[in-house]
Design an enzyme around this catalytic site. Structure first.
Site, PDB file in Angstrom:
ATOM      1  CB  THR A  13     -28.736   8.116  53.839  1.00 55.91           C
ATOM      2  OG1 THR A  13     -29.349   7.064  54.301  1.00 55.91           O
ATOM      3  CG2 THR A  13     -27.546   7.942  54.214  1.00 55.91           C
ATOM      4  CG  ASP A  57     -34.766   6.182  58.122  1.00 53.72           C
ATOM      5  OD1 ASP A  57     -35.981   6.651  57.124  1.00 53.72           O
ATOM      6  OD2 ASP A  57     -33.483   5.873  58.119  1.00 53.72           O
ATOM      7  CB  SER A  58     -37.270  10.535  55.168  1.00 50.86           C
ATOM      8  OG  SER A  58     -37.433   9.315  54.220  1.00 50.86           O
ATOM      9  CB  SER A  59     -38.663   5.407  57.351  1.00 50.11           C
ATOM     10  OG  SER A  59     -37.890   4.616  56.581  1.00 50.11           O
ATOM     11  CB  THR A  89     -33.170   8.966  49.455  1.00 51.68           C
ATOM     12  OG1 THR A  89     -33.376   7.620  49.849  1.00 51.68           O
ATOM     13  CG2 THR A  89     -31.802   9.837  49.434  1.00 51.68           C
ATOM     14  CG  ASP A  90     -36.153   5.825  52.280  1.00 58.31           C
ATOM     15  OD1 ASP A  90     -35.330   5.193  51.548  1.00 58.31           O
ATOM     16  OD2 ASP A  90     -35.712   4.932  53.601  1.00 58.31           O
ATOM     17  NE  ARG A 245     -49.904   3.256  42.977  1.00 51.08           N
ATOM     18  CZ  ARG A 245     -48.037   2.273  42.751  1.00 51.08           C
ATOM     19  NH1 ARG A 245     -48.782   0.817  43.747  1.00 51.08           N
ATOM     20  NH2 ARG A 245     -47.593   2.433  41.778  1.00 51.08           N
ATOM     21  CB  CYS A 278     -47.571   2.337  33.801  1.00 50.77           C
ATOM     22  SG  CYS A 278     -47.777   0.293  33.249  1.00 50.77           S
TER      23      CYS A 278
HETATM   24  N1  ASP Z   1     -33.814   5.572  55.514  1.00 50.51           N
HETATM   25  C1  ASP Z   1     -32.881   6.553  54.967  1.00 50.51           C
HETATM   26  C2  ASP Z   1     -34.211   7.966  55.012  1.00 50.51           C
HETATM   27  O1  ASP Z   1     -35.001   7.761  53.599  1.00 50.51           O
HETATM   28  C3  ASP Z   1     -32.549   6.907  53.170  1.00 50.51           C
HETATM   29  C4  ASP Z   1     -31.902   7.673  52.972  1.00 50.51           C
HETATM   30  O2  ASP Z   1     -32.360   9.256  53.520  1.00 50.51           O
HETATM   31  O3  ASP Z   1     -31.511   7.506  51.462  1.00 50.51           O
HETATM   32  O4  ASP Z   1     -34.297   8.871  55.952  1.00 50.51           O
END
Ligand code: ASP
Length: 341
Positions: A13, A57-59, A89-90, A245, A278
């Protein structure tokens, strides 16, 4: 001497722009990102950059990209004082965990950051995160050595150990947390490092490995899981390891079919690693009968490891070409600060 920092841009992002037609966010290049952070020039550092091309995109992150990132850091290790990885962040916590194993014995900072709002937006958190990450990567201890000597995630108000972190919120600026390990630094008016939490063991030397073996999977327990489903998941061709898990302190059903299916998988040579669903606390295999039976069937306790650390640690250990017993022995060892022994 000015601090020398290498920024490695992967996407996420922080560098995204809105598609004019679909209005969805998509990754954009590093020049766009850095143009939006003119304040970087106020830091008296030498800053170079590399980028994954095209940014993602980190996905879409995967072990091949991890290998490229680890190699980029290894190849530039002697030329820079620190590294800042810009990442979505993903899957940031997975990348942080993977790099902590692939770059075991780091004595320089690898600071991973990103943002919840794109850098071009007025209220972006990306500018502050990038500047703070650069300052942390350049920070020195009074002994002259880098303050941070490990892979860490910087996000909003905290610096966390990378392999102890988990993304906990899709919209909060404080998007990460580390429930089983304290923060490495608290970010407020200043950057307050927590010396007792930082891994600054003397005499570390880099042990590099970029091979990750993806022959692992994850099985989530839930009431209603059937024998057929469990057997199916455990019988994938080529599978070497499973992160199971489990509930609470590492518990699973006490039904004989469950324990027998796990035992049979372990007898076939699979490594079954028990981590809890958890977010905080630890697997305690002897606390409940339901946990003891799982341990008796051959499941290895993942103690207080995050899922992200557990799955990447398995990929790393199988990537080293170790035997099943050697993998188990190292799963029970703290390799990079990922687990409390
Ligand atoms: N979909 C984005 C990613 O992980 C989300 C982000 O960066 O916050 O690349």
């Amino acid at each position: 001497m000015k601090p020398r920092i290498l920024i490695i841009y992967t996407g996420g992002t922080i560098g995204m722009i809105e598609d004019p037609v679909t209005k969805t966010l998509r990754p954009f290049d590093f020049d766009h990102l850095i143009e939006n952070v003119p304040k970087v020039k106020m830091l008296d550092y030498v800053i170079d950059n590399l980028q994954i091309s095209p940014p993602i995109d980190s996905s879409d992150m995967n072990p091949v990209y991890w290998g490229e990132l680890a190699e980029a850091i290894r190849d530039n290790y002697d030329s820079y004082d620190g590294f800042v990885v810009l990442h979505g962040t993903d899957t940031m916590a997975y990348t942080a965990s993977a790099l902590s194993f692939m770059l075991k014995g780091l004595s320089k900072p690898v600071i991973i950051t990103g943002s919840q709002l794109p850098i071009g937006e007025v209220r972006t958190d990306g500018e502050e995160n990038l500047i703070t990450a650069l300052q942390i990567a350049a920070a020195r201890h009074p002994d002259g050595k880098p303050m941070v000597q490990e892979v860490a995630i910087l996000f909003e108000n905290y610096l966390w150990r990378g392999n102890r972190s988990t993304k906990r919120s899709a919209d909060n600026f404080n998007a990460f947390r580390s429930a089983n390990y304290p923060e490495l630094a608290k970010i407020g008016l200043g950057i307050a490092f927590a010396p007792e939490a930082l891994d600054r063991a003397p005499g570390k030397s880099l042990e590099f490995s970029s091979a990750m073996d993806p022959a692992v999977t994850c099985i989530d327990l839930y009431p209603g899981l059937t024998k057929e489903s469990l057997e199916y998941q455990l019988s994938q061709p080529g599978l070497k390891g499973v992160v199971l898990r489990t509930y609470g302190a590492g518990n699973g059903p006490t039904a004989p079919w469950f324990t027998e299916t796990i035992r049979e998988a372990c007898d076939r040579g699979l490594v079954v690693l028990n981590v809890s669903q958890c977010q905080s606390g630890s697997v305690m295999p002897r606390r409940y009968k339901a946990g003891e039976m799982l341990a008796g069937a051959g499941a290895v306790s993942g103690r207080d490891m995050t899922f992200e650390a557990a799955i990447t640690k398995m990929m790393y250990l199988f990537g080293l070409g170790l035997s099943r017993d050697e993998v188990i022995e190292r799963l029970e060892t703290d390799l990079a600060g990922e687990v409390t022994i």
